[in-house]
Motif scaffolding. Structure first.
Motif: not given
Length: 430
Positions: A408-427
């Motif tokens: 599943y792929r959801t997509f948003f513009y880089p400035h948007q943040r009203w959705q429940f958006m977070g992050l996980r780090l990678a290296e």
């Protein structure tokens, strides 16, 4: 052994399965607004959001437009004017009311919208009960169910955004404190070999949107992925260490956006005396430090990754890693928590890949090799938005579980943040 089931029996079973999904989906949308006064359902707090009443009507319009109208010549709409009011962006389906002004649609009333839902539902129920839906109509009905699940999530996030502007700071649901787990400071890392891998939805793999395929090969270098999402505690350290005041951490557009919009913390955060608070669907709550940080934009997520000396994972890296942990039992809409929860991983493993918060990836939202949009107006669903947006994976605390799968792929513009958006780090792990 060769099955004796006929194609007619297969079609009848599929119609029954999709029909049950349709009934559950339509019922849950109504459940989400039950108990809310009409005043809550008509507010539009920004152009990206829509009133709850509009979501209730638009999802109904979808079934009317793509199931009833094309497959049943004798169907008559309860009100043909609704096609103009509640079309979203389907150009081939006809003209549309201005998106930014949906909050001005005071009529039809909420009661009239609910009557519209019931009229369309009754028309579909009748055809389901008498076996009147062709296989093509069943396919459209299933698509409409997954479309409505997306709007269930949007309905809740749009309500949260509206409530955040209300000085009374109302709660969508009654206040409820989540259990506080022991502080877990370790963020274990998991290694992935890379190589040539396949991503994307396979043929005959069950329902998927057109943008999830075709399945194809990609080459991945060895990489490591953090065992859990970035927490609010870690984000607070980013704030206190000048993360929002250090332009070298930010992409140029991100820095300009942060300055223009006055960002100094994630969305819905504010500080009273020495304590950080956040606006949630359960009203104002102290920031839960060991829960995943949420309501951060791609720009902020990218800046934090640079601050941590890491990066965001690619979409392919995330999808391959997600195979290690099925989504069953995650914090989706069905849990009723309505906000991310803290976790205490037991050993090195991938925690909270599913639910809680959507996780930004570093991958722009683009077509996969060989992608072809669906024919007709429904082909406008995904393909025409493949520009200037980034992919997020995994779902959130207000995502219906049936909506989510590894591809599943959801997509948003880089400035948007009203959705429940977070992050996980990678290296990289070369």
């Amino acid at each position: 052994m060769i099955s004796s089931r006929t194609s007619e029996e297969d079609q009848a079973l599929r119609a029954q399965t999709v029909g049950e999904l349709w009934r559950r989906t339509r019922r849950r949308t109504v459940d989400l607004v039950t108990g809310l006064p009409p005043e809550d359902l008509v507010v539009q707090s920004m152009e990206d959001a829509s009133p709850a009443k509009w979501h209730l009507a638009h999802t109904t319009w979808f079934f009317e437009t793509f199931v009833l109208t094309p497959f049943f010549t004798r169907y008559e709409s309860p009100d043909p004017r609704f096609a103009f009011l509640f079309n979203s962006y389907y150009v081939q389906a006809g003209p549309r009311f201005e998106r930014a002004q949906r909050g001005l649609i005071s009529r039809p009333t909420v009661a009239e919208v609910m009557a519209y839902r019931e009229a369309v539902d009754e028309a579909i129920r009748t055809r389901l009960d008498y076996g009147g839906l062709s296989p093509e109509a069943i396919d459209q009905l299933e698509l409409g169910c997954h479309h409505e699940m997306q709007h269930q999530e949007l309905l809740l996030t749009d309500l949260l955004h509206a409530f955040s502007f209300n000085p009374l700071r109302p709660a969508y649901r009654a206040h409820e404190s989540l259990p506080v787990l022991p502080f877990y400071d370790t963020n274990g890392w998991l290694h992935f070999e890379g190589g040539i891998v396949e991503i994307g939805h396979p043929k005959n793999g069950g329902f998927a949107f057109d943008n999830e395929g075709p399945r194809h090969e990609v080459l991945l270098q060895p990489y490591r992925l953090a065992g859990r999402p970035v927490t609010a505690r870690e984000w607070l350290a980013f704030i206190e260490d000048g993360g929002y005041r250090t332009p070298t951490l930010w992409l140029s557009d991100g820095w300009a956006t942060a300055k223009r919009l006055g960002w100094t913390a994630p969305g819905y955060w504010w500080k009273e005396d020495t304590r950080w608070w956040s606006m949630t669907l359960r009203g104002p709550q102290p920031v839960e430090l060991d829960a995943p940080v949420t309501h951060v934009s791609f720009y902020e997520a990218d800046a934090f990754a640079r601050y941590a000396g890491k990066r965001l994972p690619t979409e392919a890296e995330w999808e391959v890693a997600s195979a290690r942990c099925p989504p069953k039992g995650a914090n989706f809409l069905e849990s009723g928590l309505l906000r991310p929860r803290s976790t205490h991983p037991d050993g090195p493993r991938l925690a909270q890949m599913w639910g809680d918060v959507w996780e930004w990836t570093a991958s722009p939202y683009m077509a996969y090799p060989g992608f072809k949009p669906a024919k007709g107006a429904v082909g406008e669903y995904n393909g025409k938005f493949m520009c200037n947006q980034f992919v997020l994976k995994g779902g959130s605390c207000v995502t219906p579980e049936a909506q989510i799968r590894p591809t599943y792929r959801t997509f948003f513009y880089p400035h948007q943040r009203w959705q429940f958006m977070g992050l996980r780090l990678a290296e990289d792990d070369l």
